[in-house]
Design an enzyme around this catalytic site. Structure first.
Site, PDB file in Angstrom:
ATOM      1  N   LYS A 119      61.578  19.072  22.584  1.00 58.11           N
ATOM      2  CA  LYS A 119      60.522  19.077  21.576  1.00 58.11           C
ATOM      3  C   LYS A 119      59.870  17.837  21.935  1.00 58.11           C
ATOM      4  CE  LYS A 119      59.873  19.020  16.516  1.00 58.11           C
ATOM      5  NZ  LYS A 119      60.702  19.235  15.422  1.00 58.11           N
TER       6      LYS A 119
ATOM      7  N   SER B 170      58.894  21.564  11.372  1.00 62.33           N
ATOM      8  CA  SER B 170      57.839  21.339  12.725  1.00 62.33           C
ATOM      9  C   SER B 170      58.334  21.652  14.251  1.00 62.33           C
ATOM     10  CB  SER B 170      57.829  19.553  12.887  1.00 62.33           C
ATOM     11  OG  SER B 170      59.256  19.037  12.818  1.00 62.33           O
TER      12      SER B 170
ATOM     13  N   SER C  83      62.667  21.418   9.402  1.00 64.46           N
ATOM     14  CA  SER C  83      62.206  21.801  10.406  1.00 64.46           C
ATOM     15  C   SER C  83      62.882  22.366  11.782  1.00 64.46           C
ATOM     16  CB  SER C  83      61.503  20.341  11.176  1.00 64.46           C
ATOM     17  OG  SER C  83      60.618  19.794  10.068  1.00 64.46           O
TER      18      SER C  83
END
Length: 478
Positions: free
Chosen positions: A85, A160, A184
């Site tokens: 990420k 997220s 997330s």
């Protein structure tokens, strides 16, 4: 592996790929090339991977093949393609966090989770998208743009770690790294019909050398790293790999993966509607379906709720709004896109009627004390019922930007996400696992257990997956 089948390697899960590479039936280069080809084919439609690492990944794959040829000891993910990420340090890559101003913030060392993936033998093929500053349940930003859900392009891929969830659902590698402070990992897994685990805080080490300043106390209590995967067995292996210790994180605790035996049959607390605030019928049906699966497998499933579930969820705002969100607000206003600016303001509007700083600080201190009390009550609850089966969200995945409509809409969303928030506040492990579709959109459940009992979560989730799991990867749909 039969001749001509290497173009289908991207469909396989990580455990199978690792075995095929270890047994020399396929090469790590073949596997990596297949996943990179899949990335090239589908990523333009979903924008999940925002930095593809073709050359680096193939070089890593060649090194993995040389290790096999030498007869080296191989890690559990040897040669398996993964994604990381963009809010997590990876040597030589920007830790941009979806922010234009940070596009050249290049990490000089791997974070613990990336280092641990490499130690396990994984090959990093790309970096996945996140909302600006990684603080929305929707993945969009001015730097990289919108990530789409491969099941349906008009609904959120979650946030997220939305890029992570979208990527693996579409076949861009079997495993993705994500992180979770308010859902997330679990929410993108829910939205994309895959699995994800939020570990107990302190279980997986975290550190970003690119980060300036100190982490807020609530982030230290609630923010964790963990994997997303298409299959629970991959999730189990990736979670264990990520959990290797690192001295850069003083929170890290080395705890055995298998906890002490619990009384059998294992009792499960099924919570269809946490705090009685309402839940969509499709979500309720999914919870009951998963409960029946566990009952059929020999668990004792009872519809009962842990103590003060709703109050635990409300503590996220009481603790996080004056700590995480208040610290985030200034940089979001200075560097953020309009989406994160609006979202932060609406988040902070939840439960912040009081304006006197002294009163708010007193409330913050009281919330931290209440958190400890409720966590103790939950731990006692787990003594009798070691597993809680609950929603991930009380609603099916939302249309894009549903969090930007206004204070009232954000309040409803905050209420719908209460099961994610409660687990985050208490620092407990939770596994998101799909249980089917509603109008073509994934629906899933959350399996929760006491601190450091990820093993119980994964065991139950694997049983649910066997009966209810979705068939992924899929080709992206309009």
């Amino acid at each position: 592996m039969t001749a001509g089948s290497s173009d289908k390697l991207w469909k396989l899960d990580g455990v199978e790929l690792a075995w095929l590479i270890r047994s020399r039936q396929v090469s790590a280069r073949e596997v990596t090339q297949a996943c990179l080809d899949r990335l090239d084919a589908v990523n333009p439609q979903i924008n999940a991977v925002v930095l593809a690492l073709h050359d680096e990944a193939l070089a890593e794959a060649d090194a993995a093949d040389r290790a096999v040829a030498r007869g080296d000891e191989l890690g559990p993910l040897h040669g398996v393609p993964v994604t990381t990420k963009v809010n997590t340090d990876q040597r030589g890559c920007p830790t941009d966090n979806g922010i234009v101003a940070f596009k050249d913030l290049v990490a000089t060392e791997d974070s613990p989770v990336v280092a641990n993936l490499r130690k396990a033998g994984a090959v990093v093929i790309g970096r996945t998208n996140t909302p600006g500053f990684s603080m929305r349940w929707f993945t969009d930003n001015d730097l990289h743009g919108l990530t789409k859900n491969p099941w349906r392009g008009d609904i959120t891929a979650g946030g997220s770690s939305g890029g992570a969830g979208s990527a693996i659902a579409a076949g861009i590698g079997p495993i993705s790294q994500g992180n979770d402070i308010a859902g997330s990992i679990r929410y993108p897994a829910y939205c994309n019909g895959v699995t994800g685990i939020r570990p107990t805080f302190g279980r997986v080490p975290s550190f970003n050398g690119t980060a300036k300043g100190t982490r807020p106390i609530s982030s230290q209590l609630m923010a964790v790293n963990g994997p997303l995967a298409r299959r629970i067995r991959d999730l189990r292996v990736a979670f264990q790999a990520l959990s290797a210790g690192d001295p850069r994180d003083p929170r890290w605790v080395g705890v055995p993966f298998a906890g002490p035996p619990v009384t059998r049959p294992i009792r499960v607390a099924m919570v269809v509607d946490p705090a009685g605030l309402g839940v969509h019928p499709a979500v309720a049906d999914g919870i009951r379906r998963a409960g029946q699966v566990l009952a059929d497998a020999g668990y004792v499933v009872e519809e009962v709720e842990p103590p003060r579930f709703g109050e635990a969820a409300q503590l996220w705002a009481a603790i996080g709004n004056d700590d995480v969100m208040a610290q985030l607000a200034p940089p979001a206003e200075q560097y953020g896109d309009q989406g994160i600016k609006t979202s932060v303001k609406l988040w902070m509007a939840q439960g912040q009627a009081e304006t006197d700083p002294a009163v708010r600080f007193a409330a913050f201190r009281q919330a931290l004390a209440t958190r400890e009390k409720i966590l103790g009550e939950w731990q006692m609850f787990f003594e009798d019922r070691p597993i809680v089966l609950a929603p991930v969200s009380a609603e099916p995945p939302y249309p894009h930007d549903a969090d930007l409509i206004g204070v009232e809409a954000m309040g409803r969303m905050f209420t719908a996400q209460r099961a994610q928030l409660a687990v985050s506040v208490l620092g407990l492990p939770g596994v998101s696992v799909p249980v089917g579709l509603h109008d073509g959109i994934p629906i899933g459940v959350q399996v929760v257990a006491g601190r450091y009992r990820e093993d119980l979560c994964l065991d139950a989730a694997e049983i649910i997956e066997a009966r209810c799991g979705l068939s992924t990867p899929i080709d992206p749909r309009a």
